[in-house]
Design an enzyme around this catalytic site. Structure first.
Site, PDB file in Angstrom:
ATOM      1  N   THR A  65       0.861  -1.186   0.000  1.00  0.00           N
ATOM      2  CA  THR A  65       0.000   0.000   0.000  1.00  0.00           C
ATOM      3  C   THR A  65       0.894   1.231   0.000  1.00  0.00           C
ATOM      4  OG1 THR A  65      -1.614  -1.218   1.326  1.00  0.00           O
ATOM      5  CG2 THR A  65      -1.914   1.163   1.173  1.00  0.00           C
ATOM      6  N   LYS A 105      -7.705   1.222  -2.830  1.00  0.00           N
ATOM      7  CA  LYS A 105      -7.161   0.691  -1.563  1.00  0.00           C
ATOM      8  C   LYS A 105      -7.238   1.745  -0.452  1.00  0.00           C
ATOM      9  CE  LYS A 105      -4.721  -1.487   1.514  1.00  0.00           C
ATOM     10  NZ  LYS A 105      -5.398  -2.359   2.460  1.00  0.00           N
ATOM     11  N   LYS A 152       0.155   5.339   8.255  1.00  0.00           N
ATOM     12  CA  LYS A 152       0.681   5.649   6.911  1.00  0.00           C
ATOM     13  C   LYS A 152      -0.468   5.770   5.900  1.00  0.00           C
ATOM     14  CE  LYS A 152       2.085   1.843   4.790  1.00  0.00           C
ATOM     15  NZ  LYS A 152       1.302   1.276   3.731  1.00  0.00           N
TER      16      LYS A 152
HETATM   17  P1  NAP Z   1       5.744  -5.771   7.414  1.00  0.00           P
HETATM   18  O1  NAP Z   1       5.412  -7.003   8.165  1.00  0.00           O
HETATM   19  O2  NAP Z   1       6.145  -4.542   8.123  1.00  0.00           O
HETATM   20  O3  NAP Z   1       6.861  -6.178   6.322  1.00  0.00           O
HETATM   21  C1  NAP Z   1       7.520  -5.197   5.580  1.00  0.00           C
HETATM   22  C2  NAP Z   1       8.434  -5.812   4.526  1.00  0.00           C
HETATM   23  O4  NAP Z   1       9.179  -4.729   3.913  1.00  0.00           O
HETATM   24  C3  NAP Z   1       9.478  -6.776   5.091  1.00  0.00           C
HETATM   25  O5  NAP Z   1       9.767  -7.755   4.121  1.00  0.00           O
HETATM   26  C4  NAP Z   1      10.681  -5.857   5.300  1.00  0.00           C
HETATM   27  O6  NAP Z   1      11.925  -6.518   5.285  1.00  0.00           O
HETATM   28  C5  NAP Z   1      10.576  -4.977   4.075  1.00  0.00           C
HETATM   29  N1  NAP Z   1      11.311  -3.727   4.273  1.00  0.00           N
HETATM   30  C6  NAP Z   1      11.057  -2.750   5.180  1.00  0.00           C
HETATM   31  N2  NAP Z   1      11.943  -1.741   5.046  1.00  0.00           N
HETATM   32  C7  NAP Z   1      12.802  -2.112   4.045  1.00  0.00           C
HETATM   33  C8  NAP Z   1      13.915  -1.499   3.422  1.00  0.00           C
HETATM   34  N3  NAP Z   1      14.343  -0.281   3.782  1.00  0.00           N
HETATM   35  N4  NAP Z   1      14.536  -2.160   2.397  1.00  0.00           N
HETATM   36  C9  NAP Z   1      14.111  -3.385   2.004  1.00  0.00           C
HETATM   37  N5  NAP Z   1      13.046  -4.017   2.552  1.00  0.00           N
HETATM   38  C10 NAP Z   1      12.398  -3.384   3.560  1.00  0.00           C
HETATM   39  O7  NAP Z   1       4.516  -5.328   6.490  1.00  0.00           O
HETATM   40  P2  NAP Z   1       3.235  -6.182   6.054  1.00  0.00           P
HETATM   41  O8  NAP Z   1       2.261  -6.182   7.154  1.00  0.00           O
HETATM   42  O9  NAP Z   1       3.674  -7.457   5.419  1.00  0.00           O
HETATM   43  O10 NAP Z   1       2.628  -5.189   4.940  1.00  0.00           O
HETATM   44  C11 NAP Z   1       3.240  -5.028   3.674  1.00  0.00           C
HETATM   45  C12 NAP Z   1       2.425  -3.996   2.900  1.00  0.00           C
HETATM   46  O11 NAP Z   1       1.083  -4.467   2.748  1.00  0.00           O
HETATM   47  C13 NAP Z   1       2.341  -2.625   3.582  1.00  0.00           C
HETATM   48  O12 NAP Z   1       2.364  -1.620   2.588  1.00  0.00           O
HETATM   49  C14 NAP Z   1       0.995  -2.673   4.279  1.00  0.00           C
HETATM   50  O13 NAP Z   1       0.434  -1.374   4.448  1.00  0.00           O
HETATM   51  C15 NAP Z   1       0.189  -3.519   3.319  1.00  0.00           C
HETATM   52  N6  NAP Z   1      -0.898  -4.291   3.919  1.00  0.00           N
HETATM   53  C16 NAP Z   1      -0.711  -4.948   5.089  1.00  0.00           C
HETATM   54  C17 NAP Z   1      -1.758  -5.678   5.623  1.00  0.00           C
HETATM   55  C18 NAP Z   1      -1.626  -6.406   6.931  1.00  0.00           C
HETATM   56  O14 NAP Z   1      -2.645  -6.783   7.481  1.00  0.00           O
HETATM   57  N7  NAP Z   1      -0.434  -6.635   7.464  1.00  0.00           N
HETATM   58  C19 NAP Z   1      -2.984  -5.744   4.965  1.00  0.00           C
HETATM   59  C20 NAP Z   1      -3.134  -5.090   3.750  1.00  0.00           C
HETATM   60  C21 NAP Z   1      -2.087  -4.365   3.230  1.00  0.00           C
HETATM   61  P3  NAP Z   1      12.571  -7.076   6.666  1.00  0.00           P
HETATM   62  O15 NAP Z   1      11.973  -8.440   6.837  1.00  0.00           O
HETATM   63  O16 NAP Z   1      14.018  -7.095   6.394  1.00  0.00           O
HETATM   64  O17 NAP Z   1      12.181  -6.118   7.767  1.00  0.00           O
END
Ligand code: NAP
Length: 293
Positions: free
Chosen positions: A97, A172, A240
């Site tokens: 997102t 979204k 965010k």
């Molecule tokens: P998350 O658990 O915080 O994972 C973030 C990912 O991004 C990890 O693979 C992390 O790598 C990577 N990352 C962060 N900073 C980085 C950097 N500087 N360079 C390279 N990689 C980096 O997030 P998530 O919950 O999976 O969500 C991912 C996306 O989907 C977000 O945009 C969120 O808003 C969206 N989303 C989430 C949900 C939900 O329920 N969780 C639902 C719908 C949409 P590391 O493992 O190395 O930290």
């Protein structure tokens, strides 16, 4: 021909999504900044790439599922980013997102290299990601969407092609502001109930059979009763998304008073250390504001 997929981002969402793709028989190469999370997928049948560039060199379609716009920028255009490894005819799909601007920019940047770009952010958290019941909101060329429908069908119960680049991202943001406002509303109802001396479990059971009983309300009930909020969708990501929605609202002259107010609550909750907790921790913040424990 079966598409060779490359996946970047193995956070809370990326992990269950990749597991589903591997279980469905897709050939998947993964990259994650923290390499150990990528290595853990080898036993499920995935290959591991050393960089986003190397990953792009090895696959037909690259999918990103990363934290935010800055991270997307890093993995796409950084020193060993995807853009340095692509060739004409490939597709890049961002499922994070990040709002409309970064995806419109990416669509243009990849188009110049003969590469198609779709944004396909998702609604639904870790549970739906595990079950393959996400809702996928797509913007970009329709033919590329149709080509990748088999991938979306493994990950989601429905996918919607909204139109040109940026329109999936806009959809979204509209859906997520609704989520954030609903959970703030639920929290305020519970705070009022507690201050008035009502039994929380009974109040939740009553809400659960009213017209307000959205699946998200029912789904969060166990964690509310336990008073524990391990992150499925982290509060910092919701904050965010509110910011992105309000940026977009300004551009298109949409007045969103409840969204603005709720955004302030999430900013304060994050500033008070709740950013890495689940979005439902907004309740803990509102409870503190009212002097509840
Ligand atoms: P998350 O658990 O915080 O994972 C973030 C990912 O991004 C990890 O693979 C992390 O790598 C990577 N990352 C962060 N900073 C980085 C950097 N500087 N360079 C390279 N990689 C980096 O997030 P998530 O919950 O999976 O969500 C991912 C996306 O989907 C977000 O945009 C969120 O808003 C969206 N989303 C989430 C949900 C939900 O329920 N969780 C639902 C719908 C949409 P590391 O493992 O190395 O930290």
């Amino acid at each position: 021909m079966t598409l060779k997929l490359g996946w970047i981002g193995l956070g809370n969402m990326g992990q269950p999504m990749v597991t589903r793709l591997l279980q469905a028989g897709f050939d998947v190469t993964v990259y994650n900044r923290t390499r150990a999370k990528a290595e853990a997928f080898v036993e499920q049948g995935a290959k591991v790439a050393n960089s986003p560039q190397e990953l792009a060199e090895q696959v037909d379609t690259v999918i990103t599922m990363v934290a935010d716009g800055a991270t997307l920028e890093e993995v796409l255009y950084g020193e060993s980013g995807v853009i340095h490894g692509v060739r004409a005819g490939q597709t890049v799909i961002d499922m994070s997102t990040v709002g409309p601007e970064p995806v419109r920019f990416a669509a243009e940047a990849f188009l110049q290299r003969g590469v198609k770009f779709l944004e396909a952010p998702v609604s639904g958290s870790v549970g739906p990601a595990k079950e393959g019941t996400l809702v996928i909101l797509v913007g970009g060329e329709e033919q590329a969407y149709e080509q990748h429908k088999p991938v979306f069908d493994v990950l989601g119960k429905a996918s919607f092609h909204f139109g040109e680049s940026g329109q999936g991202a806009q959809a979204k943001l509209a859906i997520n502001l609704l989520l954030g406002v609903v959970l703030q509303g639920l929290s305020e109802a519970l705070v009022l109930g507690s201050k008035a001396g009502l039994d929380r479990e009974t109040l939740l059971r009553a809400i659960g059979v009213t017209a307000c009983a959205a699946p998200i309300v029912l789904g969060k009930t166990p964690s509310i009763l336990a008073g524990e909020y391990p992150a499925a969708f982290s509060l910092k990501h919701m904050e965010k998304d509110f910011g992105l929605a309000l940026d977009e609202a300004k551009k298109v002259e949409a007045a969103l008073p409840a969204t603005s107010a709720a955004h302030q609550t999430y900013v304060a909750a994050k500033a008070n250390g709740l950013g890495d907790q689940d979005i439902m921790a907004v309740l803990a913040h509102l409870e503190r504001m009212s002097g509840l424990k």
